[in-house]
Motif scaffolding. Structure first.
Motif, PDB file in Angstrom:
ATOM      1  N   GLU A   1       4.922   4.042   0.765  1.00  0.00           N
ATOM      2  CA  GLU A   1       6.078   4.236   1.623  1.00  0.00           C
ATOM      3  C   GLU A   1       5.904   4.257   3.122  1.00  0.00           C
ATOM      4  OE1 GLU A   1       9.617   7.716   1.328  1.00  0.00           O
ATOM      5  OE2 GLU A   1       7.649   8.321   1.137  1.00  0.00           O
ATOM      6  N   GLN A   2       4.880   4.742   3.348  1.00  0.00           N
ATOM      7  CA  GLN A   2       4.549   4.864   5.062  1.00  0.00           C
ATOM      8  C   GLN A   2       4.255   3.416   5.355  1.00  0.00           C
ATOM      9  OE1 GLN A   2       4.645   7.333   7.055  1.00  0.00           O
ATOM     10  NE2 GLN A   2       5.418   8.458   5.518  1.00  0.00           N
ATOM     11  N   ARG A   3       3.699   2.483   4.505  1.00  0.00           N
ATOM     12  CA  ARG A   3       3.452   1.028   5.201  1.00  0.00           C
ATOM     13  C   ARG A   3       4.823   0.483   5.105  1.00  0.00           C
ATOM     14  NH1 ARG A   3      -1.647  -0.413   0.934  1.00  0.00           N
ATOM     15  NH2 ARG A   3      -3.104   0.795   2.320  1.00  0.00           N
ATOM     16  N   CYS A   4       5.921   0.689   4.041  1.00  0.00           N
ATOM     17  CA  CYS A   4       7.105  -0.039   4.325  1.00  0.00           C
ATOM     18  C   CYS A   4       7.729   0.682   5.629  1.00  0.00           C
ATOM     19  CB  CYS A   4       8.084   0.362   3.076  1.00  0.00           C
ATOM     20  SG  CYS A   4       7.246  -0.534   1.697  1.00  0.00           S
ATOM     21  N   LYS A   5       7.674   1.854   5.965  1.00  0.00           N
ATOM     22  CA  LYS A   5       8.383   2.306   7.138  1.00  0.00           C
ATOM     23  C   LYS A   5       7.678   1.870   8.423  1.00  0.00           C
ATOM     24  CE  LYS A   5       9.864   6.863   5.219  1.00  0.00           C
ATOM     25  NZ  LYS A   5       9.405   8.524   5.413  1.00  0.00           N
ATOM     26  N   GLN A   6       6.386   1.601   8.553  1.00  0.00           N
ATOM     27  CA  GLN A   6       5.731   0.936   9.512  1.00  0.00           C
ATOM     28  C   GLN A   6       6.293  -0.189   9.707  1.00  0.00           C
ATOM     29  OE1 GLN A   6       1.756   1.404   9.398  1.00  0.00           O
ATOM     30  NE2 GLN A   6       1.432   0.426  11.409  1.00  0.00           N
ATOM     31  N   ALA A   7       6.160  -1.244   8.538  1.00  0.00           N
ATOM     32  CA  ALA A   7       6.778  -2.654   8.552  1.00  0.00           C
ATOM     33  C   ALA A   7       7.999  -2.572   9.153  1.00  0.00           C
ATOM     34  CB  ALA A   7       6.354  -3.187   7.240  1.00  0.00           C
TER      35      ALA A   7
END
Length: 144
Positions: free
Chosen positions: A120-126
């Motif tokens: 989820e954090q990676r998706c938000k960052q991307a």
């Protein structure tokens, strides 16, 4: 069911279905599995107090995660050994096994939750990086 109904000697399949909020089909399935043994009067099933208690135990066992086979095993042990020593030893082992399996599931769930949080954090960052890329050229073109 009222107290007077609980004291009655026999129950219909509808009585038990209503009392325990299960379908008559479920009760017939438990019968097919050998967990309940009602008497028959023609096509009518007549359940006694023992069947009622067994249905209650089946449903409780299901809520606790015991399989119908495990519940049937306990019923068979009780029928063979009314002193219940063997049954208690067996249920304690089943409980230990169930607790162990649940602890393993809990550990697995924690790992999956951590992995999902990371994803989820990676998706938000991307998503944020994509938004910045889209808005950055537009701002640059406006300044020129």
């Amino acid at each position: 069911m009222s107290e007077s109904n609980n004291k009655q000697a026999t129950f219909s399949i509808s009585d038990l279905a209503r009392e325990f909020d299960v379908t008559t089909r479920s009760i017939r399935f438990y019968e097919d599995q050998g967990l309940l043994c009602p008497q028959r009067r023609g096509q009518t099933r007549i359940y006694n107090r023992r069947d009622r208690v067994r249905l209650k135990l089946i449903l409780r066992g299901k809520r606790l995660g015991f399989s119908l086979a495990e519940t049937g095993r306990l019923f068979n042990l009780y029928d063979a050994d009314k002193t219940s020593t063997n049954q208690l030893d067996t249920i304690m082992q089943l409980i230990a096994d169930k607790k162990s399996a649940l602890h393993q599931q809990l550990d697995d769930i924690k790992v999956v939750l951590m992995e999902l949080s990371t994803l989820e954090q990676r998706c938000k960052q991307a998503r944020q990086e994509l938004t910045e890329q889209v808005t950055a050229p537009a701002t640059t073109n406006i300044n020129k």
